[in-house]
Design a protein around this motif. Structure first.
Motif, short mmCIF file in Angstrom:
data_model
loop_
_atom_site.label_atom_id
_atom_site.label_comp_id
_atom_site.label_asym_id
_atom_site.label_seq_id
_atom_site.Cartn_x
_atom_site.Cartn_y
_atom_site.Cartn_z
N VAL A 106 43.51 41.48 37.58
CA VAL A 106 43.67 40.57 36.44
C VAL A 106 44.54 39.38 36.83
O VAL A 106 44.21 38.22 36.56
CB VAL A 106 44.28 41.32 35.24
CG1 VAL A 106 44.74 40.35 34.15
CG2 VAL A 106 43.28 42.32 34.68
N THR A 107 45.65 39.67 37.49
CA THR A 107 46.55 38.59 37.90
C THR A 107 45.89 37.67 38.91
O THR A 107 46.06 36.44 38.85
CB THR A 107 47.85 39.20 38.46
OG1 THR A 107 48.53 39.89 37.40
CG2 THR A 107 48.77 38.12 39.02
N ARG A 554 51.48 28.89 29.71
CA ARG A 554 52.54 29.10 30.70
C ARG A 554 53.37 30.34 30.33
O ARG A 554 54.57 30.29 30.17
CB ARG A 554 53.43 27.86 30.81
CG ARG A 554 52.67 26.60 31.23
CD ARG A 554 53.56 25.40 31.32
NE ARG A 554 54.53 25.53 32.41
CZ ARG A 554 55.54 24.67 32.62
NH1 ARG A 554 55.73 23.66 31.77
NH2 ARG A 554 56.38 24.85 33.63
N ILE A 555 52.65 31.44 30.20
CA ILE A 555 53.26 32.73 29.84
C ILE A 555 52.91 33.75 30.91
O ILE A 555 51.78 33.82 31.38
CB ILE A 555 52.76 33.19 28.47
CG1 ILE A 555 53.43 32.37 27.35
CG2 ILE A 555 53.02 34.69 28.25
CD1 ILE A 555 52.86 32.64 25.97
N SER A 585 43.36 42.37 27.14
CA SER A 585 44.04 41.30 26.42
C SER A 585 44.71 40.31 27.36
O SER A 585 44.70 39.10 27.11
CB SER A 585 45.07 41.89 25.45
OG SER A 585 44.43 42.56 24.38
N ALA A 586 45.32 40.81 28.42
CA ALA A 586 45.99 39.92 29.35
C ALA A 586 45.02 38.91 29.96
O ALA A 586 45.32 37.72 30.09
CB ALA A 586 46.66 40.73 30.46
N LEU A 587 43.82 39.39 30.31
CA LEU A 587 42.82 38.50 30.88
C LEU A 587 42.35 37.48 29.84
O LEU A 587 42.18 36.29 30.15
CB LEU A 587 41.64 39.33 31.38
CG LEU A 587 40.62 38.62 32.29
CD1 LEU A 587 41.29 38.05 33.52
CD2 LEU A 587 39.52 39.60 32.69
N ALA A 591 47.37 35.64 30.68
CA ALA A 591 48.77 36.00 30.89
C ALA A 591 48.87 36.93 32.09
O ALA A 591 48.56 38.12 31.98
CB ALA A 591 49.35 36.68 29.64
N PRO A 592 49.27 36.44 33.26
CA PRO A 592 49.29 37.27 34.46
C PRO A 592 50.42 38.29 34.44
O PRO A 592 51.49 38.04 33.89
CB PRO A 592 49.52 36.25 35.58
CG PRO A 592 50.29 35.14 34.92
CD PRO A 592 49.74 35.07 33.51
#
Length: 806
Positions: A106-107, A554-555, A585-587, A591-592
């Protein structure tokens, strides 16, 4: 300093023994692991045996201890890297590493989309994101659960001390600028006779000890504690969770680091003692009624003043350009710090150089002790004198611990005897686990939750008094959240400085950019719907950062997982589902994950059997606030404003909500639903309103739902609230319980100046009421009064909830 160091106790000779393993059966190997408290499985011990068969000798006790610490779950995250055969609702799948599949990938995808944002992730003590052209910021959160269960003050004290050192050991030394803490305790009103095991500390004792432990370390270090959360649940009585986090700032040029052959490894700070022995392996085992007595030596003893000195020393050495690499000396002690620093090149370690707290330590104790306040630096040999001069200035003891040599072996000498000699590849090649998991999602039903209109005020009072909702002010007041002078948005605000905030914002010296900090955990959701919990935790953390004025683009976020017994297929299944939801949700939000941690075996063997915590996910995050004018608080600012709901529509579902605790049948209809793509678009629209100056205050709708958010808004002391719910944005099938107390993610309650109402409406906001000069909360629906109470009546219920216990 030199006289002090030279007079310190040191070992007089090597004390170690050889442990026969090459001829042992599999059962005998496992018995040896249990006897030595290595926390290594039968399969692990078979690999250990193979290593020494290849070496042609039996291991020393030092070598077994080093392997045990290095392979521990705490250090190697072997469950998150395991190959898991998982069954969801009867459908089978293979998860080839939770970490690689749902976190790192994801990151990496987000880093491709934002190539100039994440500067470092998964390769250091903490991950860095870009603040401005010169500076980067990082955040690290650790757990210290087992030590805090058996020694609350010392466990939590050194938990915060350890994560502060993580920041000092990030890059070539980041400056710690703010801390956060998140605790999960048993309810403070638990009756002593209800504890189902001997020698278990009552939740009140745990809470008081933990809070004071974190307080004393952070305050004495001069680092503000600006953000946090507390959850209470019966499942945490035997295994409290103690999350400690610290944010840091570093020049971008000082992020990259490397150990090369010829570098000296210099240990700095506190002396080494018998405290913290086997801490890493202790945290990888269940607790029992014997743990309080048998495992006391696993708990470290902290000294924040010593850490303050070593922190100033490290930062001064970095500024002088002397540091090539630095890391903290935490789990596994020198064995992990030196072992990791030498993991690529190998080197020699000299234990006889180590100053001690007390005489009489054996070789393995010197090498794996987790005594606090110690850092290990790599330097060029010709810089030793200059480093010593800085150490003298900051009254910090340093000594030469090791030298990198490029031979690819970790060789540990003690008074001329080789007590450990292992190939680094084998030492760091922990066997990969293969595990099984399953999860079956509980079916949803549609119970009717009926409450008479005149009863909603009483329901609100009940929910406001719930331990999940009540004010944390008595605990917040223990912490200095103003030291360093950069806390812009404080944890409490309003006219009297006692109203809750969604998070905190800090300034960074030398930068026009600010940093927002927030956190989210919803363990009640995870008991029945871990996938929804994973999604909701990410959303709540991101939502709070956006609410405070952070740029949504930028989170960065962190994942910290705690669970009971990972060898239970059902519990592991819940972990898999939670991780999937979190990644989803992160993707969607871009939000890495830049850091994270996990803590397993949080279960206790009581007289009636094991008690496990629910799978618990803490998502903490930090975001860049690009201008001080963008900072938005969570308290009503004035009378005469308009109030609006912005974001997702409220949807049916009370599962996991605070309201569901008090109403029979509530929560059986599943968790609420929401769309990340829709929510993400709303966050972008909200941010545009922030930049226009259209928003006076914002409070996210989370635990307790709308009714609690309205009350907390009014607790600012600046005005009352009058709301009509006829146009409230909700799906048609929502009940009044779901409208008032539902916890659908993605929603904001915002205060708007009248001149900006049209802009808010154009962006999708729905006006539902106004702030008034009367200190009253009045909520109606189509003319029917639902909630009617003075703020003076409601606030004491909320504000006094913990006062009698702390």
């Amino acid at each position: 300093m030199q006289a002090s160091l030279s007079s310190a106790p040191r070992t007089e000779r090597a004390v170690y023994r050889t442990i026969p393993v090459r001829e042992l059966s599999a059962d005998q190997l496992l018995d040896l692991s249990k006897k030595m408290k290595l926390s290594l499985s039968k399969a692990d011990m078979a690999v250990v045996q193979q290593i020494f068969n290849e070496e042609g000798r039996d291991p020393t006790d030092v070598e077994l201890e080093v392997i045990a610490q290095t392979w521990s779950e705490h250090c190697k995250h072997r469950i998150f890297n395991a190959k898991i055969s998982h069954t969801l609702n009867g459908q089978e799948e293979t998860v080839d590493s939770l970490f690689k599949t749902y976190i790192r990938s994801v990151t990496e995808k987000i880093m491709e989309q934002k190539p100039d944002f994440v500067l470092s992730a998964f390769v250091d003590n903490a991950g860095f994101v870009k603040l401005d052209d010169d500076k980067a910021v990082c955040l690290k959160v650790e757990t210290h659960n087992h030590p805090s269960a058996i020694e609350p003050y010392a466990g939590a004290n050194t938990g915060l001390g350890g994560v502060i050192r993580d920041i000092l050991g990030a890059g070539k030394g980041a400056k710690p600028v703010a801390s956060l803490d998140v605790f999960c305790f048993g309810p403070p009103d638990t009756k002593q006779e209800d504890l189902k095991a001997k020698d278990v500390i009552h939740p009140l004792g745990v809470m008081r000890g933990v809070v004071r432990g974190v307080r004393d370390y952070g305050n004495r270090m001069g680092i503000p504690t600006v953000n946090g959360a507390i959850q209470f649940d019966d499942t945490f009585i035997y295994n409290p969770l103690v999350f400690c986090g610290t944010a840091g700032v570093i020049p971008i040029k000082d992020i990259a680091k490397e150990v090369k052959p010829g570098h000296l490894l210099i240990a700095a700070g506190g002396r080494t003692g018998k405290d913290g022995l086997k801490g890493a392996t202790f945290s990888s085992a269940e607790l029992t009624t014997d743990s309080h007595e048998e495992d006391q030596t696993a708990v470290q003893i902290g000294n924040p003043i010593e850490e303050k000195k070593v922190a100033d020393f490290v930062l001064a050495a970095r500024e002088a350009g002397l540091i090539e690499f630095v890391t903290d000396c935490g789990a596994g002690g020198f064995s992990s710090a030196a072992g990791e620093m030498l993991s690529e090149v190998g080197g020699e370690v000299w234990l006889e150089n180590c100053p001690l707290k007390e005489p009489g330590l054996e070789s393995w104790q010197v090498f794996i002790s987790e005594s606090q306040e110690r850092m290990v630096l790599a330097i060029e040999e010709h810089n030793l004198a200059a480093l010593q001069q800085i150490a003298d200035t900051w009254q910090t003891e340093i000594f030469v611990l090791a030298k990198a040599d490029g031979n690819k072996r970790l060789k540990v000498w003690h008074h001329g005897e080789a007590v450990c000699d292992l190939p680094v590849e084998k030492l760091h090649g922990a066997p990969r686990r293969e595990m099984k998991a399953h999860w079956r999602q509980p079916e949803s039903v549609n119970p009717k939750v009926t409450v008479r209109p005149e009863s909603w005020t009483q329901v609100l009072k009940t929910v406001l008094g719930d331990f999940s909702i009540v004010s944390r002010e008595p605990i917040i007041r223990e912490y200095d959240h103003e030291v360093q002078g950069n806390t812009v948005l404080k944890p409490l605000a309003g006219a009297a400085g006692d109203a809750p905030q969604d998070g905190s914002v800090i300034k960074v010296d030398g930068s026009q950019q600010l940093v927002a900090l927030s956190c989210a955990l919803l363990p009640e959701w995870g008991k029945t719907d871990p996938h929804a919990m994973g999604r909701a935790c990410v959303d709540e953390c991101v939502r709070q950062l956006v609410a405070m004025g952070a740029n949504p683009e930028r989170i960065a976020i962190l994942d910290n997982f705690c669970m009971g017994n990972p060898d239970s297929e059902k519990e592991l299944g819940a972990l898999v589902e939670c991780t999937k939801g979190m990644a989803e949700s992160a993707l969607a939000y871009g939000a890495p994950f830049v850091s994270g941690k996990d803590s397993f075996y949080n279960y206790f063997i009581t007289d009636e059997g094991p008690v496990s915590i629910p799978v618990t996910l803490l998502v903490s995050g930090f975001g860049v606030v690009e201008d001080a004018s963008h900072v938005i608080g969570s308290s009503l600012r004035r009378a005469g404003s308009k109030l609006a709901i912005f974001g997702s529509k409220t949807t049916p579902g009370l599962r996991g909500s605070v309201f569901a605790k008090y109403t029979q049948g509530a929560g059986l209809n599943g968790a609420p639903t929401w769309s990340e793509s829709e929510t993400w678009a709303n966050y972008g629209k909200y941010y545009e309103l922030v930049k226009k100056g259209a928003i006076l205050a914002t409070h996210d709708l989370s635990e307790g739902g709308l009714a609690v958010a309205l009350a907390e808004f009014a607790f600012s002391g600046k005005g009352g609230i009058k709301v009509e719910l006829e146009n409230f944005p909700a799906t048609k099938d929502c009940t009044m319980a779901e409208i008032l107390f539902g916890e659908t993610p993605g929603r904001f309650l915002i205060e708007v100046a009248p001149e900006h109402v049209e802009a808010v409406k154009a962006a999708g906001g729905v006006i539902i009421g106004e702030s008034t000069g009367e200190r009253w909360l009045h909520v109606t629906n189509r003319g029917t009064t639902l909630i009617d109470a003075s703020v003076a009546d409601l606030k004491p219920i909320w504000q006094g909830g913990l006062v009698q216990y702390y």
